[in-house]
Design an enzyme around this catalytic site. Sequence first.
Site, PDB file in Angstrom:
ATOM      1  CG  HIS A  42      -0.767  -0.302   2.480  1.00 63.88           C
ATOM      2  ND1 HIS A  42       0.247   0.303   3.165  1.00 63.88           N
ATOM      3  CD2 HIS A  42      -1.362  -1.138   3.369  1.00 63.88           C
ATOM      4  CE1 HIS A  42       0.268  -0.143   4.402  1.00 63.88           C
ATOM      5  NE2 HIS A  42      -0.686  -1.020   4.551  1.00 63.88           N
ATOM      6  CG  HIS A  67      -3.285  -7.139  12.017  1.00 67.77           C
ATOM      7  ND1 HIS A  67      -4.313  -6.230  12.013  1.00 67.77           N
ATOM      8  CD2 HIS A  67      -2.334  -6.617  11.183  1.00 67.77           C
ATOM      9  CE1 HIS A  67      -4.020  -5.223  11.212  1.00 67.77           C
ATOM     10  NE2 HIS A  67      -2.832  -5.433  10.697  1.00 67.77           N
ATOM     11  CD  GLU A  94      -3.198  -4.030   6.524  1.00 64.30           C
ATOM     12  OE1 GLU A  94      -2.512  -3.831   7.538  1.00 64.30           O
ATOM     13  OE2 GLU A  94      -3.126  -3.309   5.503  1.00 64.30           O
ATOM     14  CG  ASP A 139      -0.792  -7.888   5.634  1.00 66.76           C
ATOM     15  OD1 ASP A 139      -1.869  -7.534   6.144  1.00 66.76           O
ATOM     16  OD2 ASP A 139       0.315  -7.501   6.064  1.00 66.76           O
ATOM     17  CG  HIS A 149      -0.981  -1.552  10.840  1.00 72.05           C
ATOM     18  ND1 HIS A 149      -1.328  -2.147   9.659  1.00 72.05           N
ATOM     19  CD2 HIS A 149      -0.824  -0.244  10.544  1.00 72.05           C
ATOM     20  CE1 HIS A 149      -1.374  -1.278   8.695  1.00 72.05           C
ATOM     21  NE2 HIS A 149      -1.079  -0.109   9.181  1.00 72.05           N
ATOM     22  CG  ASP A 196       1.148  -5.545  10.939  1.00 72.72           C
ATOM     23  OD1 ASP A 196       1.483  -6.532  10.256  1.00 72.72           O
ATOM     24  OD2 ASP A 196       0.186  -4.814  10.632  1.00 72.72           O
ATOM     25  CE1 TYR A 239       6.031  -4.341   8.444  1.00 69.86           C
ATOM     26  CE2 TYR A 239       6.021  -3.370  10.632  1.00 69.86           C
ATOM     27  CZ  TYR A 239       5.436  -4.183   9.677  1.00 69.86           C
ATOM     28  OH  TYR A 239       4.273  -4.836   9.954  1.00 69.86           O
ATOM     29  CG  HIS A 244       4.969  -8.463   7.724  1.00 73.00           C
ATOM     30  ND1 HIS A 244       4.380  -9.026   6.608  1.00 73.00           N
ATOM     31  CD2 HIS A 244       4.027  -7.664   8.271  1.00 73.00           C
ATOM     32  CE1 HIS A 244       3.137  -8.577   6.498  1.00 73.00           C
ATOM     33  NE2 HIS A 244       2.897  -7.760   7.494  1.00 73.00           N
TER      34      HIS A 244
END
Length: 396
Positions: free
Chosen positions: A25, A79, A81, A83, A146, A165, A193, A226
Amino acid sequence: MNKAFQIKNDLHWVGAIDWNLRDFHGYQTEKGSTYNSYLLVDEKPILFDAVKAPFVDEALQRISTVIDPSKIKYIVVNHVEMDHSGGLSAFIDRIKPEKIFCSQKAKEALLLHFHRPDWPYSVVKSGDKINVGKHNISFIETPMLHWPDSMFSYIEEEKVLISSDAFGQHFATSKRFDSDVDYGELVHQAAKYYANIILPYSSLVQKLLKSVQNSGLKIEMIAPDHGLIWKEYVSDILKSYNDWSFPKLKRKAVVVYDTMWKSTEKMALAAAEGLISQNVETIVMKLGECHRSDVITQLLDSSAIVVGSPTLNNEILPRMADMLTYMKGLKVPGRAGFALNSYGWNPGVLQKLNTELMASGITAIDEGIGVKYVPENKELERCFELGIKLSEKIIL
Ligand code: FEO
């Protein structure tokens, strides 16, 4: 064959590697990324986080090298989101878990993403603990790190914090532990990041670090969703998060500009020379050659910024407008700066640049300078002097 990677005793990495991701994004991810999913094998096998939708098969293959996925009893959604949750529906179809542990906000967000009220949600909050056999797992809600739904999971017996995250890096590699990759690259990717994902929530990071410190949690590993797992450098990344969130700034400036016919470029370089003459570490970045996410990364520990844009159709040149919009969303308070503008017939863009600087939390130390068409020496000297004036506002 995609295999699991044993992290510790009964804990395995069963995620996916996105080698070719180059945009997250709007953040340029030149090293790709990973979507980390963790499997704890116990009486009630439990999976922490899913993966992005296209990577479900890869992750299920890795799980299958440890146990049959249908043996997993619980899934934790740290989370929502996409991903991490994009592949959740496929995981649930395959695993048919007894329970899905998540925060109240995550349950609300999952319902709005997947529209599946029939899933076996089990809402947890900070301090709640579950037992899966030999292991106890506690949860720590971390809203806005996040998203509002975010939380961490802590495996007490393994002393592993699964941090969603936070503490992540977009860094695709065949290695899983921090000490197995180049440390400089790892820290750069962790900083990038932080600058592009975590920065707007720095005050929450400060609170989180204090509560982790006060809780007395023993952390031998931080396993983010990640990139690499922090094992050798746990205290280093905690210190870096403290420095970045504080923020701890250096005698450093970023001069970011775009240019049409080199006028703004001449002004930007003159301002940079003014800063350099006062021993300010100065990074000059031309948009189009440099990406917005790298500019923000350089700003993470910088005290000062100069922005320069020509006027196009009475507006900021689009690449600079893009940069300023991105910076306004992330916010970089505590920095000082000024603006430069080259225009043809309407001088109004200088004011627009100043407005954008202030909207990003930056203190404008001067109204800046606008030059009609091509700057002459006395105007470039003024840019140089503004660079010196900015250096004097850096109190370090
Ligand atoms: Fe990695 Fe906020 O998702």
